[in-house]
Scaffold this motif. Structure first.
Motif, mmCIF file in Angstrom:
data_model
loop_
_atom_site.group_PDB
_atom_site.id
_atom_site.type_symbol
_atom_site.label_atom_id
_atom_site.label_comp_id
_atom_site.label_asym_id
_atom_site.label_seq_id
_atom_site.Cartn_x
_atom_site.Cartn_y
_atom_site.Cartn_z
ATOM 1 N N LYS A 128 0.859 -1.179 0.000
ATOM 2 C CA LYS A 128 0.000 0.000 0.000
ATOM 3 C C LYS A 128 0.902 1.238 0.000
ATOM 4 N N LYS A 129 0.580 2.219 -0.844
ATOM 5 C CA LYS A 129 1.395 3.421 -0.974
ATOM 6 C C LYS A 129 1.577 4.132 0.367
ATOM 7 N N GLN A 130 0.542 4.088 1.206
ATOM 8 C CA GLN A 130 0.600 4.804 2.479
ATOM 9 C C GLN A 130 1.667 4.254 3.412
ATOM 10 N N ASP A 131 2.141 3.036 3.166
ATOM 11 C CA ASP A 131 3.094 2.398 4.078
ATOM 12 C C ASP A 131 4.502 2.294 3.493
ATOM 13 N N GLU A 132 4.797 3.026 2.438
ATOM 14 C CA GLU A 132 6.082 2.852 1.767
ATOM 15 C C GLU A 132 7.265 3.370 2.583
ATOM 16 N N GLY A 254 8.426 -4.360 12.777
ATOM 17 C CA GLY A 254 7.766 -3.476 11.827
ATOM 18 C C GLY A 254 6.432 -4.047 11.373
ATOM 19 N N LEU A 255 5.577 -3.197 10.815
ATOM 20 C CA LEU A 255 4.255 -3.618 10.380
ATOM 21 C C LEU A 255 3.793 -2.699 9.251
ATOM 22 N N GLY A 256 3.526 -3.270 8.082
ATOM 23 C CA GLY A 256 3.017 -2.474 6.971
ATOM 24 C C GLY A 256 3.720 -2.723 5.652
ATOM 25 N N PHE A 257 4.801 -3.505 5.660
ATOM 26 C CA PHE A 257 5.520 -3.816 4.423
ATOM 27 C C PHE A 257 5.202 -5.238 3.979
ATOM 28 N N HIS A 258 4.932 -5.399 2.684
ATOM 29 C CA HIS A 258 4.788 -6.733 2.106
ATOM 30 C C HIS A 258 5.027 -6.620 0.609
ATOM 31 N N SER A 259 5.942 -7.432 0.077
ATOM 32 C CA SER A 259 6.264 -7.316 -1.342
ATOM 33 C C SER A 259 6.760 -8.641 -1.897
ATOM 34 N N LYS A 260 6.485 -8.844 -3.171
ATOM 35 C CA LYS A 260 7.101 -9.943 -3.902
ATOM 36 C C LYS A 260 8.555 -9.588 -4.165
ATOM 37 N N ASN A 367 -16.153 -5.356 -1.775
ATOM 38 C CA ASN A 367 -15.700 -5.089 -0.409
ATOM 39 C C ASN A 367 -16.631 -4.097 0.274
ATOM 40 N N ASP A 368 -16.908 -4.333 1.543
ATOM 41 C CA ASP A 368 -17.731 -3.405 2.311
ATOM 42 C C ASP A 368 -16.906 -2.656 3.346
ATOM 43 N N THR A 369 -15.574 -2.587 3.113
ATOM 44 C CA THR A 369 -14.685 -1.871 4.017
ATOM 45 C C THR A 369 -14.050 -0.695 3.302
ATOM 46 N N VAL A 370 -13.739 0.347 4.044
ATOM 47 C CA VAL A 370 -13.054 1.510 3.478
ATOM 48 C C VAL A 370 -11.590 1.533 3.906
ATOM 49 N N ASP A 371 -11.144 0.504 4.582
ATOM 50 C CA ASP A 371 -9.760 0.408 5.029
ATOM 51 C C ASP A 371 -8.842 0.353 3.804
ATOM 52 N N TYR A 372 -7.867 1.260 3.739
ATOM 53 C CA TYR A 372 -6.981 1.283 2.579
ATOM 54 C C TYR A 372 -6.113 0.040 2.497
ATOM 55 N N ARG A 373 -6.047 -0.708 3.602
ATOM 56 C CA ARG A 373 -5.246 -1.929 3.589
ATOM 57 C C ARG A 373 -6.033 -3.149 3.092
#
Length: 506
Positions: A128-132, A254-260, A367-373
């Protein structure tokens, strides 16, 4: 002759139904006329569905993932870590040893020295861009021995408990701090069109090998092995056995990074003299699809179970990766084949019919969520018999349109479609009839003995293909290790069950 041509055309038209997007209930009599002997009928049956926990999945594959994130649906932390070996090109060479800059070590003579050494991981798109810019920590561990191709590891494997890591006094356990955006790269470098985000793992501390010899860094160890044992570099197997068994990359904070991890290389930097010129160069050893890579997934099974079994969630089912949730379908084979009881005996209304087509459409709920994640939708799914799931992946099978099928998510219709699974239905029916005969039991007894005989699983997968831009062939199917999740119409408590539309021919 005209009569035979008409019959042939009608048969081909019936088979072609499987490739049409039109609802099968709208086709039938229009394909034939009263003078033809081929008579088509249609029917629609409900397909019961429910969510099931996938459990650990086969970990070996071509794609590796690294990260630590919180799943907004379950609230649990999902951790992706991996091991990799390194690939040695047959043309791997260093300059003449006397020309490489040297330094004193524990050897009794001066030896070739690497200026530095590092592992470079090329990253795929950000989670997610917000967690870069989220700060993360990882640790790189040296393996004690290589993982063999014939070893099967599932996604819950523990490298420590399995004794895969080297843990003596001189072993390598390198900590690294990083963010998705590599801020150590200057603005000029980042502005280049060729720039890609990456993680650098420096291996420049003194390193002691398994024989007790110490080097100024890991790269000097690699160079020394090349000149002392050139046969170790003849192929990737020898390199893994005798020089570098591989590495395990562990997420530690840490929390928020995930990548191939799209590419990974071990780079050894050094200088050498070319006549009167000093040149700075490097040798590269890649972690590629040619060598074994395994992803380890840590997920909260209890949280996943609560999601799958919560009463409020029974109006739909889930597809969730990695190592998360599948959707189970109970295919109504008996009803499709017209199994009915007359005067206490089973009779089959369609015993003399040919099952021409059977189409299943799986509609996705938004999806019924507004969570950007919120996680993305699985791109590809596999349809496979429940009892054959592990064998499918362990035997490196590919969908054969007889016992297993695949499809891709269609954004336009917000659905997955299996155009024609008639072969599968016929195979399941024949399997049951042969089983009843072999075991000399009636239908009810045989089904009690084989409760999963008509159970199918929908599994998020990724594909490896070969071919050109106009024609591709699937060469490998693997469990999807990326972060995905979606809900499908259906479930134990729903007014909109999944349905299979079938076409019979006489």
């Amino acid at each position: 002759m005209t009569k035979l041509k008409n019959m042939a055309f009608a048969a081909l038209a019936a088979i072609a139904i499987s490739s049409c997007d039109e609802d099968t209930m709208t086709v039938g009599s229009s394909l034939t006329n009263e003078t033809d002997k081929l008579h088509l009928t249609t029917a629609v049956f409900d397909v019961p569905s429910r969510s099931v926990i996938s459990g650990p999945v086969l970990a070996g594959g071509s794609d590796c993932y690294l990260g630590r994130v919180r799943d907004p649906e379950t609230g649990s932390v999902v951790v992706s870590e991996f091991t990799t070996q390194l690939h040695v090109l047959e043309q791997t060479v260093f300059p003449t040893e006397d020309n490489i800059f040297q330094a004193d070590t524990n050897y009794t003579k001066q030896v070739s020295m690497a200026d530095s050494c590092e592992i470079i991981m090329i990253l795929g798109s950000s989670f997610k861009k917000q967690d870069e810019l989220t700060p993360m920590k990882m640790r790189t561990h040296e393996l004690l021995k290589p993982i063999r191709e014939n070893q099967k590891f599932y996604s819950d494997y523990d490298p420590v408990k399995l004794g895969l890591l080297r843990n003596d006094a001189g072993s390598l356990h390198e900590p690294t701090n990083f963010t998705y955006q590599n801020l150590t790269s200057n603005d000029t470098m980042r502005a280049k069109s060729s720039y890609v985000e990456h993680i650098r793992v420096a291996l420049n501390r003194p390193y002691t090998d398994r024989h007790g010899v110490t080097y100024n860094n890991y790269g000097s160890y690699i160079i020394r092995q090349y000149f002392d044992h050139p046969d170790y570099f003849r192929n990737s197997y020898s390199f893994a056995d005798s020089v570098c068994p591989g590495f395990f990359f562990e997420m530690t904070d840490g929390l928020g990074f995930h990548s191939k991890i799209t590419d990974l290389s071990l780079c050894v930097y050094y200088r050498y003299k070319d006549n009167d010129t000093t040149k700075s160069v490097y040798n590269l050893f890649a972690g590629t699809k040619e060598v074994l890579q395994t992803t380890r997934i840590t997920n909260d099974t209890a949280a996943i179970r609560r999601l799958a079994e919560a009463p409020s969630e029974q109006g739909h089912t889930y597809l969730k990766s990695p190592a998360g949730l599948y959707t189970e379908l109970t295919l109504p084979v008996n009803q499709i084949m017209g199994d009915t009881i007359v005067n206490g005996r089973h009779e089959y209304l369609h015993a003399n019919d040919s099952l021409r087509a059977a189409k299943v459409v799986l509609y996705r709920l938004n999806n019924d969520t507004v969570d950007y994640r919120a996680l993305s939708t699985p791109s590809n799914i596999l349809l496979v018999q429940k009892d054959s799931l592990n064998a499918f992946f362990e035997s490196n099978k590919i969908p054969d349109s007889k016992t297993s099928y695949y499809t891709t998510f269609a954004t336009k219709t917000n659905s997955y479609t299996f155009s024609n699974i008639s072969n599968l239905i016929t195979n399941l029916w024949n399997m049951k009839q042969k089983g009843m005969k072999a075991e000399n039991v009636d239908s009810e007894t045989w089904e009690q003995r084989h409760p999963n005989w008509n159970k199918l699983l929908l599994v998020p997968v990724s594909f490896i293909t070969s071919g050109s831009s106009t024609s591709t062939t699937i060469t490998s199917v693997e469990n999807d290790m990326s972060l995905t999740s979606t809900r499908l119409e259906g479930g134990p408590m729903t007014d909109h069950p999944i349905q299979v539309s079938v076409v019979y021919a006489k």
